[in-house]
Scaffold this motif. Sequence first.
Motif, PDB file in Angstrom:
ATOM      1  N   LEU A 102      -5.896   1.531  15.085  1.00 46.81           N
ATOM      2  CA  LEU A 102      -5.627   1.373  13.664  1.00 46.81           C
ATOM      3  C   LEU A 102      -4.235   1.898  13.325  1.00 46.81           C
ATOM      4  CD1 LEU A 102      -6.403   0.647  10.776  1.00 46.81           C
ATOM      5  CD2 LEU A 102      -7.483   2.905  10.592  1.00 46.81           C
ATOM      6  N   TYR A 103      -3.894   3.077  13.822  1.00 49.33           N
ATOM      7  CA  TYR A 103      -2.567   3.631  13.526  1.00 49.33           C
ATOM      8  C   TYR A 103      -1.465   2.786  14.157  1.00 49.33           C
ATOM      9  CZ  TYR A 103      -4.043   7.812  11.066  1.00 49.33           C
ATOM     10  OH  TYR A 103      -4.538   8.670  10.128  1.00 49.33           O
ATOM     11  N   ASP A 104      -1.709   2.221  15.338  1.00 53.27           N
ATOM     12  CA  ASP A 104      -0.719   1.326  15.937  1.00 53.27           C
ATOM     13  C   ASP A 104      -0.484   0.119  15.036  1.00 53.27           C
ATOM     14  OD1 ASP A 104      -0.369   2.972  18.111  1.00 53.27           O
ATOM     15  OD2 ASP A 104      -1.651   1.806  19.462  1.00 53.27           O
ATOM     16  N   ALA A 105      -1.569  -0.407  14.456  1.00 56.93           N
ATOM     17  CA  ALA A 105      -1.440  -1.548  13.549  1.00 56.93           C
ATOM     18  C   ALA A 105      -0.703  -1.127  12.278  1.00 56.93           C
ATOM     19  CB  ALA A 105      -2.817  -2.117  13.212  1.00 56.93           C
ATOM     20  N   ILE A 106      -1.037   0.028  11.743  1.00 57.86           N
ATOM     21  CA  ILE A 106      -0.380   0.511  10.525  1.00 57.86           C
ATOM     22  C   ILE A 106       1.112   0.702  10.764  1.00 57.86           C
ATOM     23  CG2 ILE A 106      -0.198   2.508   8.971  1.00 57.86           C
ATOM     24  CD1 ILE A 106      -3.283   2.712   9.122  1.00 57.86           C
ATOM     25  N   LYS A 107       1.472   1.143  11.957  1.00 59.29           N
ATOM     26  CA  LYS A 107       2.897   1.350  12.277  1.00 59.29           C
ATOM     27  C   LYS A 107       3.679   0.043  12.298  1.00 59.29           C
ATOM     28  CE  LYS A 107       2.099   5.508  14.904  1.00 59.29           C
ATOM     29  NZ  LYS A 107       2.012   6.095  16.234  1.00 59.29           N
ATOM     30  N   LYS A 108       3.002  -1.086  12.451  1.00 61.86           N
ATOM     31  CA  LYS A 108       3.666  -2.389  12.455  1.00 61.86           C
ATOM     32  C   LYS A 108       4.025  -2.847  11.043  1.00 61.86           C
ATOM     33  CE  LYS A 108       3.139  -3.256  16.904  1.00 61.86           C
ATOM     34  NZ  LYS A 108       4.252  -3.299  17.796  1.00 61.86           N
ATOM     35  N   LEU A 109       3.452  -2.196  10.034  1.00 63.11           N
ATOM     36  CA  LEU A 109       3.712  -2.563   8.642  1.00 63.11           C
ATOM     37  C   LEU A 109       5.079  -2.037   8.201  1.00 63.11           C
ATOM     38  CD1 LEU A 109       0.241  -1.542   7.136  1.00 63.11           C
ATOM     39  CD2 LEU A 109       0.983  -3.858   7.778  1.00 63.11           C
ATOM     40  N   SER A 110       5.585  -2.620   7.130  1.00 61.38           N
ATOM     41  CA  SER A 110       6.825  -2.096   6.549  1.00 61.38           C
ATOM     42  C   SER A 110       6.549  -0.700   6.001  1.00 61.38           C
ATOM     43  CB  SER A 110       7.302  -3.010   5.414  1.00 61.38           C
ATOM     44  OG  SER A 110       6.434  -2.889   4.298  1.00 61.38           O
ATOM     45  N   GLU A 111       7.600   0.064   5.758  1.00 62.54           N
ATOM     46  CA  GLU A 111       7.432   1.437   5.273  1.00 62.54           C
ATOM     47  C   GLU A 111       6.664   1.468   3.954  1.00 62.54           C
ATOM     48  OE1 GLU A 111      11.252   3.330   5.176  1.00 62.54           O
ATOM     49  OE2 GLU A 111      11.330   3.513   7.350  1.00 62.54           O
ATOM     50  N   VAL A 112       6.959   0.544   3.060  1.00 61.93           N
ATOM     51  CA  VAL A 112       6.280   0.525   1.763  1.00 61.93           C
ATOM     52  C   VAL A 112       4.810   0.155   1.940  1.00 61.93           C
ATOM     53  CG1 VAL A 112       6.180  -0.585  -0.501  1.00 61.93           C
ATOM     54  CG2 VAL A 112       8.393   0.014   0.490  1.00 61.93           C
ATOM     55  N   ASP A 113       4.530  -0.879   2.749  1.00 60.69           N
ATOM     56  CA  ASP A 113       3.145  -1.278   2.983  1.00 60.69           C
ATOM     57  C   ASP A 113       2.367  -0.162   3.678  1.00 60.69           C
ATOM     58  OD1 ASP A 113       3.602  -3.680   1.773  1.00 60.69           O
ATOM     59  OD2 ASP A 113       3.638  -4.867   3.613  1.00 60.69           O
ATOM     60  N   ARG A 114       3.020   0.547   4.566  1.00 59.40           N
ATOM     61  CA  ARG A 114       2.387   1.674   5.248  1.00 59.40           C
ATOM     62  C   ARG A 114       1.996   2.745   4.226  1.00 59.40           C
ATOM     63  NH1 ARG A 114       5.836   4.218  10.068  1.00 59.40           N
ATOM     64  NH2 ARG A 114       6.445   2.050  10.161  1.00 59.40           N
ATOM     65  N   ALA A 115       2.904   3.036   3.316  1.00 54.12           N
ATOM     66  CA  ALA A 115       2.619   4.036   2.278  1.00 54.12           C
ATOM     67  C   ALA A 115       1.464   3.571   1.392  1.00 54.12           C
ATOM     68  CB  ALA A 115       3.861   4.288   1.437  1.00 54.12           C
ATOM     69  N   ILE A 116       1.468   2.301   1.025  1.00 56.38           N
ATOM     70  CA  ILE A 116       0.404   1.761   0.162  1.00 56.38           C
ATOM     71  C   ILE A 116      -0.951   1.865   0.837  1.00 56.38           C
ATOM     72  CG2 ILE A 116      -0.509  -0.378  -0.856  1.00 56.38           C
ATOM     73  CD1 ILE A 116       2.449  -1.152  -1.439  1.00 56.38           C
ATOM     74  N   ILE A 117      -1.050   1.450   2.097  1.00 53.77           N
ATOM     75  CA  ILE A 117      -2.356   1.455   2.759  1.00 53.77           C
ATOM     76  C   ILE A 117      -2.834   2.882   3.011  1.00 53.77           C
ATOM     77  CG2 ILE A 117      -1.643   1.282   5.197  1.00 53.77           C
ATOM     78  CD1 ILE A 117      -4.553  -0.605   3.494  1.00 53.77           C
ATOM     79  N   LEU A 118      -1.944   3.798   3.276  1.00 47.03           N
ATOM     80  CA  LEU A 118      -2.363   5.194   3.462  1.00 47.03           C
ATOM     81  C   LEU A 118      -2.909   5.770   2.156  1.00 47.03           C
ATOM     82  CD1 LEU A 118       0.459   6.532   5.781  1.00 47.03           C
ATOM     83  CD2 LEU A 118      -1.929   6.142   6.385  1.00 47.03           C
ATOM     84  N   LEU A 119      -2.263   5.464   1.061  1.00 41.24           N
ATOM     85  CA  LEU A 119      -2.783   5.909  -0.240  1.00 41.24           C
ATOM     86  C   LEU A 119      -4.130   5.258  -0.537  1.00 41.24           C
ATOM     87  CD1 LEU A 119       0.487   5.887  -2.355  1.00 41.24           C
ATOM     88  CD2 LEU A 119      -1.006   7.850  -2.016  1.00 41.24           C
TER      89      LEU A 119
END
Length: 160
Positions: A102-119
């Motif tokens: 899951l974290y490997d997939a999240i790391k493939k996202l843009s920085e903004v999308d990564r922040a959004i999904i973590l929130l």
Amino acid sequence: MSNDFYTTSILPHAGLIIKICRAYTDSQEDFEDFYQEACLQIWKTREAFQQKSKWSTWIYRITLNVCLTLSKKKQRQDRKVSFSNELSEHNSAFANEHLNLLYDAIKKLSEVDRAIILLHLEENPYKEIAAVIGTSANNIAVRINRIKKQLKELLDGKIN
């Protein structure tokens, strides 16, 4: 940093800090460095907190900024070094294989999308996510749906 501040103001939000740091690191050592630096920056900036948002939102912003800064610094230092996914066995933020995917997939996202999904994974309401990111709640709803689809595609393909 006093133990009282850590115990009362940081420790209740350690899960949030851990998730953000984990999303921006590739090793236990880096994770620990990012976590420690985030805690230090939260402590250093505590007087600047104006209570215009929730304390957890403040912690999120500080932690995210620390992780982005340290990630960029690390990328500059380690441009030619490739990380292996060899993970330590015991009591590691990297021990769960499914979570690693899951974290490997999240790391493939843009920085903004990564922040959004973590929130979003922290179960923050769209309105609060929008306040952190600087957009509308409707925009966040649309982006989260797109991010979920993108993560599903990455995970179905086992991340390339």
